[in-house]
Design an enzyme around this catalytic site. Structure first.
Site, PDB file in Angstrom:
ATOM      1  N   PRO A  28      -0.382  -2.378   8.355  1.00  0.00           N
ATOM      2  CA  PRO A  28       0.849  -2.558   9.145  1.00  0.00           C
ATOM      3  C   PRO A  28       1.835  -1.381   9.049  1.00  0.00           C
ATOM      4  O   PRO A  28       2.835  -1.373   9.723  1.00  0.00           O
ATOM      5  CB  PRO A  28       1.460  -3.818   8.538  1.00  0.00           C
ATOM      6  N   SER A  87       0.826  -1.222   0.000  1.00  0.00           N
ATOM      7  CA  SER A  87       0.000   0.000   0.000  1.00  0.00           C
ATOM      8  C   SER A  87       0.853   1.260   0.000  1.00  0.00           C
ATOM      9  O   SER A  87       0.389   2.336  -0.372  1.00  0.00           O
ATOM     10  CB  SER A  87      -0.862   0.070   1.253  1.00  0.00           C
ATOM     11  N   LYS A 114     -12.996   4.046  -0.868  1.00  0.00           N
ATOM     12  CA  LYS A 114     -13.148   2.701  -1.435  1.00  0.00           C
ATOM     13  C   LYS A 114     -14.481   2.678  -2.172  1.00  0.00           C
ATOM     14  O   LYS A 114     -15.515   3.081  -1.608  1.00  0.00           O
ATOM     15  CB  LYS A 114     -13.151   1.632  -0.334  1.00  0.00           C
TER      16      LYS A 114
HETATM   17  C1  LIG Z   1      -5.967  -1.064   3.720  1.00  0.00           C
HETATM   18  S1  LIG Z   1      -5.439  -1.256   5.373  1.00  0.00           S
HETATM   19  C2  LIG Z   1      -4.318   0.031   5.574  1.00  0.00           C
HETATM   20  C3  LIG Z   1      -2.969  -0.236   5.009  1.00  0.00           C
HETATM   21  C4  LIG Z   1      -1.982   0.831   5.372  1.00  0.00           C
HETATM   22  N1  LIG Z   1      -2.315   2.105   4.763  1.00  0.00           N
HETATM   23  C5  LIG Z   1      -0.597   0.455   4.935  1.00  0.00           C
HETATM   24  O1  LIG Z   1      -0.041   1.112   4.061  1.00  0.00           O
HETATM   25  O2  LIG Z   1      -0.040  -0.502   5.488  1.00  0.00           O
HETATM   26  C6  LIG Z   1      -6.828  -0.679   6.259  1.00  0.00           C
HETATM   27  C7  LIG Z   1      -6.591  -0.616   7.758  1.00  0.00           C
HETATM   28  O3  LIG Z   1      -7.685   0.077   8.326  1.00  0.00           O
HETATM   29  C8  LIG Z   1      -7.893  -0.441   9.607  1.00  0.00           C
HETATM   30  N2  LIG Z   1      -9.239  -0.057  10.043  1.00  0.00           N
HETATM   31  C9  LIG Z   1     -10.435  -0.393   9.522  1.00  0.00           C
HETATM   32  N3  LIG Z   1     -11.431   0.215  10.211  1.00  0.00           N
HETATM   33  C10 LIG Z   1     -10.832   0.949  11.169  1.00  0.00           C
HETATM   34  C11 LIG Z   1     -11.307   1.816  12.175  1.00  0.00           C
HETATM   35  N4  LIG Z   1     -12.624   2.035  12.340  1.00  0.00           N
HETATM   36  N5  LIG Z   1     -10.422   2.425  12.976  1.00  0.00           N
HETATM   37  C12 LIG Z   1      -9.081   2.226  12.846  1.00  0.00           C
HETATM   38  N6  LIG Z   1      -8.570   1.408  11.885  1.00  0.00           N
HETATM   39  C13 LIG Z   1      -9.442   0.793  11.062  1.00  0.00           C
HETATM   40  C14 LIG Z   1      -7.691  -1.928   9.451  1.00  0.00           C
HETATM   41  O4  LIG Z   1      -7.346  -2.520  10.714  1.00  0.00           O
HETATM   42  C15 LIG Z   1      -6.533  -1.977   8.440  1.00  0.00           C
HETATM   43  O5  LIG Z   1      -5.313  -2.117   9.110  1.00  0.00           O
END
Ligand SMILES: C[S@@+](CC[C@H](N)C(=O)[O-])C[C@H]1O[C@@H](n2cnc3c(N)ncnc32)[C@H](O)[C@@H]1O
Length: 363
Positions: free
Chosen positions: A231, A197, A314
């Protein structure tokens, strides 16, 4: 003057070829139709789903469209050019002599991009397109139709091949199109980053922030919040610029990032987290409904919790274009009503899949 000769003596071009990610042809078509209609030029799109391109036929001058519509205002269009009617059934023994005559009527350019649809089938044609484009450019220069590579020109020529027999040729204004082949920014994955990402945020910066402003806007020990950070691919980019980052996610962050001393991990809900004091940057990659993310991004903007933000929306499976338009219109409306100066842009980046990336600058 004959009716199909344009103002500058060029043949009137009636088609715009638009390149997009495979599967997003309907969004690309809706977008160009909306923009052409706003400048009162009618037209209609032709496309096949998953083909990676749209052919838009205009009832007017395609060159005028691609000069008047700002390329950077388009979200789903990676690259575009005004083109001649399709060359179909080209003879394999002598393609050039069929192409050279009509191409001589195009505005003068100094470069020729070899392009193909960004699909599995399309990419197989790329070596052929590259060879044909370089032979064509050489012959056009010998004939004095194309300028030497380093000469100044307002236009660039495109050869967009679907196969060895079928292709499109046209031109785009250099200042109002992508200087990258197929509009694709290829980035090398940094091995130390915790997730792929990371490339989305790096590409976003390339697209939204002029390179000359990187050190002023990204560097110098700025503060940032990364919502949905785990992560840590985006946090890694922020840290690399020297920022001090609060990474908000209930999931685990990569140890290597925590070891930098620049990252604070907040195990909290991104939709409730508030910074203790305003930060320079907020980025958000949370996977949730666009309307919910938009509403939270507005909270940040209206409360002045950050100066600049990049967030992903998204996209749902259906009515993607409508959803994007609604989200962007809501942001504009609320910021205008609040009397806040801003600049909002959005782009379906090469590294984005079922999502778009938005950039909001608050002044
Ligand atoms: C697509 S991943 C992010 C990847 C990140 N940008 C990277 O480059 O590694 C989406 C993240 O959003 C987190 N997430 C989803 N809903 C959330 C919320 N309500 N509050 C905090 N984190 C959330 C998930 O745990 C996940 O780690």
């Amino acid at each position: 003057m004959s009716s199909d000769i344009g103002k500058e003596g060029h043949k009137l071009l009636k088609y715009i070829l638009l390149q997009c990610r495979g599967g997003f042809e309907a969004e690309c078509a809706a977008e160009i139709a909306e923009h052409c209609s706003a400048i009162e030029i009618a037209g209609f799109p032709r496309f096949e789903v998953n083909s990676g391109y749209v052919l838009y036929e205009v009832f007017g001058d395609a060159l005028e469209c691609i000069q008047r519509i700002p390329f950077r205002s388009l979200i789903f269009v990676r690259q575009w050019f005004a083109c001649l009617p399709v060359f179909d059934d080209l003879p394999s023994h002598d393609r050039l002599s069929v192409l050279l005559g009509p191409v001589a009527d195009l505005p003068v350019s100094a470069e020729l991009l070899a392009e193909v649809p960004d699909t599995t089938d399309g990419r197989e044609v790329l070596p052929f397109a590259g060879k044909l484009a370089s032979a064509m450019a050489q012959t056009l220069r010998q004939q004095g139709v194309m300028l030497p590579r380093k000469a100044r020109a307002d236009w660039r020529m495109h050869l967009f091949a679907l196969s060895g027999k079928k292709l499109f040729v046209g031109v785009s204004p250099k200042r109002n199109s992508s200087n990258l082949e197929m509009g694709i920014r290829r980035l090398k994955f940094p091995g130390a980053a915790p997730s792929r990402s990371t490339l989305k945020l790096e590409e976003a910066w390339h697209w939204f922030i002029p390179q000359a402003e990187w050190s002023e806007r990204l560097g110098g020990g700025k503060t940032a919040v990364d919502l949905g950070a785990a992560p840590g691919g985006w946090t890694w980019q922020l840290v690399k610029q020297g920022m001090f980052v609060t990474s908000v996610d209930n999931g685990p962050m990569a140890e290597s990032l925590m070891d930098t001393g620049q990252v604070t991990h907040e195990k909290a809900d991104a939709f409730h987290f508030q910074p203790a004091k305003p930060v320079d940057w907020m980025v958000c990659d949370v996977a949730d409904k666009p309307a919910r993310v938009t509403s939270r991004m507005l909270d940040w903007a209206l409360n002045g919790w950050c100066h600049e933000m990049i967030f992903n929306l998204k996209l749902p499976m259906k009515k993607r274009y409508q959803e994007v338009r609604q989200s962007l219109a809501l942001i504009e409306q609320e910021l205008q009503e609040a009397g806040i100066s801003y600049r909002l842009s959005a782009r379906h980046l090469y590294h984005d899949r079922e999502e778009i990336t938005c950039h909001l600058v608050l002044r």
